[in-house]
Scaffold this motif. Structure first.
Motif, mmCIF file in Angstrom:
data_model
loop_
_atom_site.group_PDB
_atom_site.id
_atom_site.type_symbol
_atom_site.label_atom_id
_atom_site.label_comp_id
_atom_site.label_asym_id
_atom_site.label_seq_id
_atom_site.Cartn_x
_atom_site.Cartn_y
_atom_site.Cartn_z
ATOM 1 N N GLY A 61 0.964 -1.319 0.003
ATOM 2 C CA GLY A 61 -0.034 -0.037 0.224
ATOM 3 C C GLY A 61 0.710 1.302 0.053
ATOM 4 O O GLY A 61 0.133 2.461 0.141
ATOM 5 N N ASN A 62 2.207 0.980 -0.323
ATOM 6 C CA ASN A 62 2.930 2.244 -0.271
ATOM 7 C C ASN A 62 3.634 2.219 -1.588
ATOM 8 O O ASN A 62 3.564 1.266 -2.274
ATOM 9 C CB ASN A 62 4.159 2.232 0.695
ATOM 10 C CG ASN A 62 3.449 2.444 2.197
ATOM 11 O OD1 ASN A 62 2.535 2.668 2.449
ATOM 12 N ND2 ASN A 62 4.239 1.722 3.066
ATOM 13 N N TYR A 63 4.500 3.263 -2.046
ATOM 14 C CA TYR A 63 5.287 3.309 -3.450
ATOM 15 C C TYR A 63 6.749 3.083 -2.957
ATOM 16 O O TYR A 63 7.298 3.887 -2.223
ATOM 17 C CB TYR A 63 5.361 4.675 -3.957
ATOM 18 C CG TYR A 63 3.853 5.059 -4.269
ATOM 19 C CD1 TYR A 63 3.254 4.606 -5.400
ATOM 20 C CD2 TYR A 63 3.264 5.964 -3.549
ATOM 21 C CE1 TYR A 63 1.866 4.884 -5.759
ATOM 22 C CE2 TYR A 63 1.820 6.569 -4.144
ATOM 23 C CZ TYR A 63 1.206 5.875 -5.048
ATOM 24 O OH TYR A 63 -0.178 6.316 -5.309
ATOM 25 N N PHE A 64 7.254 1.819 -3.372
ATOM 26 C CA PHE A 64 8.593 1.342 -3.071
ATOM 27 C C PHE A 64 9.308 1.413 -4.656
ATOM 28 O O PHE A 64 9.018 0.276 -5.319
ATOM 29 C CB PHE A 64 8.791 0.220 -2.338
ATOM 30 C CG PHE A 64 10.159 -0.188 -1.692
ATOM 31 C CD1 PHE A 64 10.426 0.192 -0.486
ATOM 32 C CD2 PHE A 64 11.164 -0.579 -2.728
ATOM 33 C CE1 PHE A 64 11.837 0.222 -0.140
ATOM 34 C CE2 PHE A 64 12.730 -0.629 -2.133
ATOM 35 C CZ PHE A 64 12.514 -0.479 -0.894
ATOM 36 N N ILE A 65 10.208 2.494 -4.743
ATOM 37 C CA ILE A 65 10.778 2.693 -6.220
ATOM 38 C C ILE A 65 12.322 2.013 -6.043
ATOM 39 O O ILE A 65 13.182 2.441 -5.091
ATOM 40 C CB ILE A 65 10.867 4.232 -6.496
ATOM 41 C CG1 ILE A 65 9.470 4.558 -6.596
ATOM 42 C CG2 ILE A 65 11.286 4.392 -8.127
ATOM 43 C CD1 ILE A 65 9.183 5.849 -6.770
ATOM 44 N N THR A 66 12.533 1.274 -7.163
ATOM 45 C CA THR A 66 14.011 0.771 -7.090
ATOM 46 C C THR A 66 14.518 1.270 -8.596
ATOM 47 O O THR A 66 13.712 0.754 -9.606
ATOM 48 C CB THR A 66 14.301 -0.687 -6.915
ATOM 49 O OG1 THR A 66 13.978 -0.988 -5.683
ATOM 50 C CG2 THR A 66 15.750 -0.826 -7.121
ATOM 51 N N GLY A 67 15.500 1.976 -8.899
ATOM 52 C CA GLY A 67 15.587 2.403 -10.369
ATOM 53 C C GLY A 67 17.047 2.856 -10.364
ATOM 54 O O GLY A 67 17.850 3.165 -9.384
ATOM 55 N N ASN A 68 17.891 3.054 -11.703
ATOM 56 C CA ASN A 68 19.107 3.569 -11.963
ATOM 57 C C ASN A 68 18.790 4.973 -11.812
ATOM 58 O O ASN A 68 17.738 5.768 -12.008
ATOM 59 C CB ASN A 68 19.234 2.968 -13.400
ATOM 60 C CG ASN A 68 19.422 1.603 -13.686
ATOM 61 O OD1 ASN A 68 19.840 1.161 -12.710
ATOM 62 N ND2 ASN A 68 18.963 1.128 -14.838
ATOM 63 N N ALA A 69 20.056 5.671 -11.826
ATOM 64 C CA ALA A 69 20.294 6.967 -11.415
ATOM 65 C C ALA A 69 19.792 7.769 -12.408
ATOM 66 O O ALA A 69 20.028 7.412 -13.690
ATOM 67 C CB ALA A 69 21.771 7.198 -11.323
ATOM 68 N N GLY A 70 19.072 8.574 -12.319
ATOM 69 C CA GLY A 70 18.315 9.449 -13.476
ATOM 70 C C GLY A 70 16.843 8.911 -13.954
ATOM 71 O O GLY A 70 16.084 9.767 -14.599
ATOM 72 N N GLN A 71 16.600 7.836 -13.433
ATOM 73 C CA GLN A 71 15.377 7.191 -14.143
ATOM 74 C C GLN A 71 13.904 7.517 -13.486
ATOM 75 O O GLN A 71 13.930 7.996 -12.280
ATOM 76 C CB GLN A 71 15.497 5.463 -13.804
ATOM 77 C CG GLN A 71 14.277 4.896 -14.495
ATOM 78 C CD GLN A 71 14.432 3.485 -14.419
ATOM 79 O OE1 GLN A 71 15.446 2.843 -13.766
ATOM 80 N NE2 GLN A 71 13.480 2.463 -14.684
ATOM 81 N N SER A 72 13.139 7.829 -14.300
ATOM 82 C CA SER A 72 11.754 8.293 -13.801
ATOM 83 C C SER A 72 10.691 7.069 -13.909
ATOM 84 O O SER A 72 10.716 6.391 -14.717
ATOM 85 C CB SER A 72 11.168 9.334 -14.870
ATOM 86 O OG SER A 72 11.964 10.515 -14.411
ATOM 87 N N VAL A 73 9.808 7.161 -12.820
ATOM 88 C CA VAL A 73 9.251 6.356 -12.680
ATOM 89 C C VAL A 73 7.618 6.740 -12.201
ATOM 90 O O VAL A 73 7.396 7.672 -11.526
ATOM 91 C CB VAL A 73 9.406 5.446 -11.411
ATOM 92 C CG1 VAL A 73 8.448 4.160 -11.210
ATOM 93 C CG2 VAL A 73 10.703 4.654 -11.452
#
Length: 368
Positions: A61-73
């Motif tokens: 129920g939360n937003y957990f973001i994993t991404g490369n440097a500079g990436q938009s989600v």
């Protein structure tokens, strides 16, 4: 009047005086108090929208973001209007911090902390928006979060917050006639991790301990405020918090407070420790705070010496409405009054007895 009658009268007089003394003491030592509470509802709610992707997890129920440097989600948010009328709301993305109640909060547009290098709010697009939702309908909002281009370890935390826009605060009147206005906002947490970065452990410390006013169920009371700091990009979840204050010159002195805390990454907050019925006294003190994760698998022990001055003690005792404790004086005066009454009773009794004896002797002499 013979001797037996005199003794009976003397005992009755003393009994009456004792009864009056105890009644007076009872009224001097009596007191009372009253507390009032109130609560209402906001008629709307939030829910995470969309589905899991390679860069986004919403299972909790939360937003957990994993991404490369500079990436938009891209993220989706559902705003559910439970009222029958169309309402306007304001949307904001903010940086997480811990408030002085020990809770995660998202209601500041700018968070200040000496260890905070990246504001989560600065990674959102848009950062703010105003929108309308018809009565009994649900609106879906889409916004994006950018993984920072600069390398960082640990996690960043923030939240998306929605509140009614330019609505008058709902008011309720407490039992004592005070008007209480309530404004509601709801938030959903956001966590951002950079792919390949390292996990970091919390680093908690007590920066300062200062005397002040603390919020309690009985109002604002005298106590101390301990500023707790987490200097790393780490979050350990909800922690139990056990605080103990001792005084260096008094082994019998102890103040204990138990509670909980959600300490955000790179944040500081003031842990309030009320003094209870004790007044603040000048002296040298020590604070020990123990945090534990759920289940007690990890723990942190923090220590800090601090001093309370005479001026600070007098200032915050007065602001808290603490009145000098004259109980000892009342007891002393009561004992003194009782001693005087008993002494007076004995004196009068002896005087009456002496007078009666003289009368008896005079009568005997006349008879002779």
């Amino acid at each position: 009047m013979d001797m037996e009658d005199v003794c009976i009268m003397r005992k009755k007089r003393i009994s009456v005086l004792l009864t009056l003394s105890f009644i007076l003491a009872f009224f001097l030592l009596s007191a009372g108090s009253l507390n009032v509470k109130a609560a209402t509802s906001g008629d709307y709610s939030l829910k995470v929208g969309g589905s899991n992707t390679d860069n986004l997890n919403i299972d909790n129920g939360n937003y957990f973001i994993t991404g490369n440097a500079g990436q938009s989600v891209d993220l989706k948010l559902l705003v559910i209007n439970s009222a029958s009328n169309t309402r306007r709301f304001k949307f904001s993305v903010t940086t997480a911090f811990t408030d002085d109640n020990g809770a995660l909060s998202y209601n500041k547009l700018k968070v200040s902390d000496p260890s905070l290098k990246i504001q989560t709010r600065g990674l959102a697009s848009p950062k703010d928006a105003v929108f309308s939702v018809p009565g009994n309908k649900t609106a879906t909002l889409t916004f994006s979060m950018k993984v920072p281009e600069q390398k960082f370890n640990g996690i960043l935390m923030g939240g998306v917050t929605v509140a009614p826009y330019k609505e008058k605060a709902k008011g309720t009147v407490s039992n004592n006639g005070t008007l209480i206005k309530n404004k509601f906002s709801y938030s959903i947490p956001i966590q951002i991790r950079q792919s390949g970065n390292e996990t970091v452990q919390p680093s908690y410390s007590i920066r300062t301990v200062k005397p002040g006013l603390t919020n309690t169920a009985d109002g604002r009371k005298q106590g101390v405020q301990a500023n707790i700091h987490n200097s790393t990009n780490s979050y350990a979840g909800t922690l139990s918090a056990h605080a103990v204050v001792t005084k260096k010159s008094d082994k019998s002195f102890k103040i204990v407070k138990d509670g909980s805390a959600d300490i955000a990454p790179t944040t500081n907050y003031n842990m309030a420790i009320p003094w209870g019925k004790k007044t603040l006294q000048a002296g040298n003190y020590h604070l020990k705070v123990t945090y534990k994760t759920r289940g007690g698998l990890k723990s942190w022990v923090l220590n800090k010496d601090f001093t309370i001055t005479n001026n600070d003690a007098a200032k915050y005792n007065k602001l808290a409405g603490v009145k000098p404790n004259y109980l000892w004086l009342y007891i002393l005066l009561g004992i003194l009054a009782l001693a005087i009454i008993l002494g007076l009773g004995i004196y009068l009794g002896k005087k009456n007895n002496k007078g009666n004896n003289n009368s008896d002797n005079s009568s005997r002499k006349r008879r002779r």
